[in-house]
Design an enzyme around this catalytic site. Structure first.
Site, PDB file in Angstrom:
ATOM      1  N   GLU A 130      61.301  30.295   0.685  1.00 58.15           N
ATOM      2  CA  GLU A 130      60.114  29.418  -0.424  1.00 58.15           C
ATOM      3  C   GLU A 130      60.967  28.251  -0.661  1.00 58.15           C
ATOM      4  O   GLU A 130      60.692  26.983  -0.861  1.00 58.15           O
ATOM      5  CB  GLU A 130      59.839  30.074  -1.756  1.00 58.15           C
ATOM      6  CG  GLU A 130      59.288  30.885  -1.607  1.00 58.15           C
ATOM      7  CD  GLU A 130      57.378  30.222  -1.031  1.00 58.15           C
ATOM      8  OE1 GLU A 130      57.025  29.434  -0.943  1.00 58.15           O
ATOM      9  OE2 GLU A 130      57.181  31.433   0.421  1.00 58.15           O
ATOM     10  N   TYR A 146      55.176  26.722  -8.783  1.00 60.01           N
ATOM     11  CA  TYR A 146      54.395  27.538  -7.571  1.00 60.01           C
ATOM     12  C   TYR A 146      55.704  28.818  -7.270  1.00 60.01           C
ATOM     13  O   TYR A 146      55.765  29.495  -6.426  1.00 60.01           O
ATOM     14  CB  TYR A 146      54.480  26.454  -6.102  1.00 60.01           C
ATOM     15  CG  TYR A 146      54.595  27.204  -5.011  1.00 60.01           C
ATOM     16  CD1 TYR A 146      52.976  27.484  -4.847  1.00 60.01           C
ATOM     17  CD2 TYR A 146      55.924  26.827  -4.110  1.00 60.01           C
ATOM     18  CE1 TYR A 146      53.501  28.644  -3.407  1.00 60.01           C
ATOM     19  CE2 TYR A 146      56.000  27.823  -2.918  1.00 60.01           C
ATOM     20  CZ  TYR A 146      54.249  28.266  -2.723  1.00 60.01           C
ATOM     21  OH  TYR A 146      54.095  28.734  -1.489  1.00 60.01           O
ATOM     22  N   ASP A 155      50.335  25.692  -2.974  1.00 56.98           N
ATOM     23  CA  ASP A 155      51.146  25.310  -2.202  1.00 56.98           C
ATOM     24  C   ASP A 155      49.994  24.300  -1.444  1.00 56.98           C
ATOM     25  O   ASP A 155      48.868  23.909  -1.924  1.00 56.98           O
ATOM     26  CB  ASP A 155      52.109  25.640  -1.686  1.00 56.98           C
ATOM     27  CG  ASP A 155      51.175  26.394  -0.369  1.00 56.98           C
ATOM     28  OD1 ASP A 155      49.786  26.057  -0.075  1.00 56.98           O
ATOM     29  OD2 ASP A 155      52.027  26.499   0.892  1.00 56.98           O
TER      30      ASP A 155
END
Ligand code: SF4
Length: 348
Positions: A37, A120, A138
């Site tokens: 990520e 996020y 996202d």
């Protein structure tokens, strides 16, 4: 059937195979989720693949990454851009190792307290690694939700409205799969241009599709023009081809990365000849034809390149600087813009 059930059923048939993704029915290591990520922020899946594999091969556990020297991490990251991510990555690995005994926390608030983990990323890790019903929004998910509910408010103002809708759709079960399903849906079906609505599990519910405005959403406020900064980069080469590199300050743009020395980068009129006074050492500098261009988040950069041969093969004689031979460049934490400068200097 709820939106989430449709999306999950679609995911079971069409999920992407990604290097960091666990096989169906299995949960991935939090370390793997976190690493992927962070790498995927501002970077495409295709670019991240090789970097991710190299990082995992070299540092298979968070403790190994925490124990690595920062310079090694920055060198391995070179080329991925947004280098603050690499520094935060290292700081976060250390925090997890030292404060959490090498185990990532499983809730969003504790994750957000770690370096480099924003709203996020915390939600993505909580959902994917721990199956928490967290809403990870996202750019891909933003697009799907804006279209599904025909939200016409331009971004970034639309973010709270999108986040609210997105959070309401998150299912209690299989939250991790659902998060990944929405990401996949945005990446492979609800694409920015030419969304493939015929293949979409949400097609019958999608308001933007009904209104024929899918491709126009999400709307965006007009972008501010980026300014252009200009400067002169100094490539000093020894007779054996080694180039003088120095380390940038740890904080700020490209912090802690290696660089070719350069003049200040300024907006407005620029004359390369005048910038020669900012050369790091006295030498017969030759200004080369052409310009190296690079774009950062907040500005465009145009670098003219000056080249000179060092008078000595001895030590660099400049604080924080060292010689680096061309064959060892890949071991250095050289950002893309500096690789371009060096390539330009040796083009002739
Ligand atoms: Fe996107 Fe089309 Fe699906 Fe709507 S129907 S979510 S626009 S792919």
């Amino acid at each position: 059937m709820s939106h989430a059930s449709r999306v999950l059923a679609w995911y079971d048939r069409h999920r992407r195979t990604l290097p960091w993704r666990a096989p169906a029915g299995e949960r991935p290591e939090p370390y793997v989720v976190w690493l992927s990520e962070i790498m995927l922020q501002q970077t495409t899946v295709t670019t991240v693949g090789d970097y991710f594999r190299r990082f995992i091969a070299r540092w298979p556990k968070v403790e190994a990454l925490a124990a690595a020297p920062l310079d090694d991490v920055l060198s391995a990251w070179a080329g991925l851009g947004y280098y603050a991510r690499a520094r935060n990555l290292h700081a976060c690995a250390r925090a997890v190792t030292e404060q959490h005994a090498g185990r990532f926390p499983d809730d969003e608030d504790a994750l957000r307290a770690l370096p480099g983990i924003g709203r996020y990323t915390a939600a993505a890790i909580a959902a994917i690694a721990f199956d928490r019903p967290a809403s990870a929004v996202d750019g891909n998910v933003e697009r799907v939700i804006a279209r599904l509910f025909a939200i016409e408010t331009p971004l970034p103002d639309a973010k709270p409205e999108i986040a609210e809708h997105a959070a309401r759709l998150v299912p209690r079960n299989r939250a991790g799969d659902y998060a990944q399903a929405l990401m996949d849906l945005g990446a492979t079906v609800c694409m920015p241009r030419n969304p493939r609505c015929m293949l979409c599990p949400l097609a019958t519910a999608c308001r933007a599709r009904k209104l024929g405005i899918a491709e126009q959403l999400p709307a965006r406020a007009p972008k501010q023009q980026k300014p252009t900064r200009r400067g002169l980069a100094f490539v000093l080469a020894r007779r054996d081809g080694a180039v003088l590199l120095r380390k940038r300050p740890v904080t700020g743009l490209l912090g802690g990365m290696d660089e070719v020395p350069s003049s200040a980068w300024r907006e407005g009129t620029f004359a390369a000849e005048s910038a020669l006074v900012e050369a790091p050492v006295h030498a017969s500098w030759r200004i080369l034809d052409g310009i190296v261009r690079h774009t950062f988040t907040h500005f465009h950069l145009e670098l003219t390149v000056a080249r000179a041969t060092a008078a000595t093969d001895g030590p660099a004689g400049l604080p924080g600087a060292a010689w680096c031979t061309i064959d060892r460049m890949t071991e250095r934490a050289l950002p893309t813009v500096m690789r371009k400068v060096i390539a330009h200097a040796f083009k002739e």
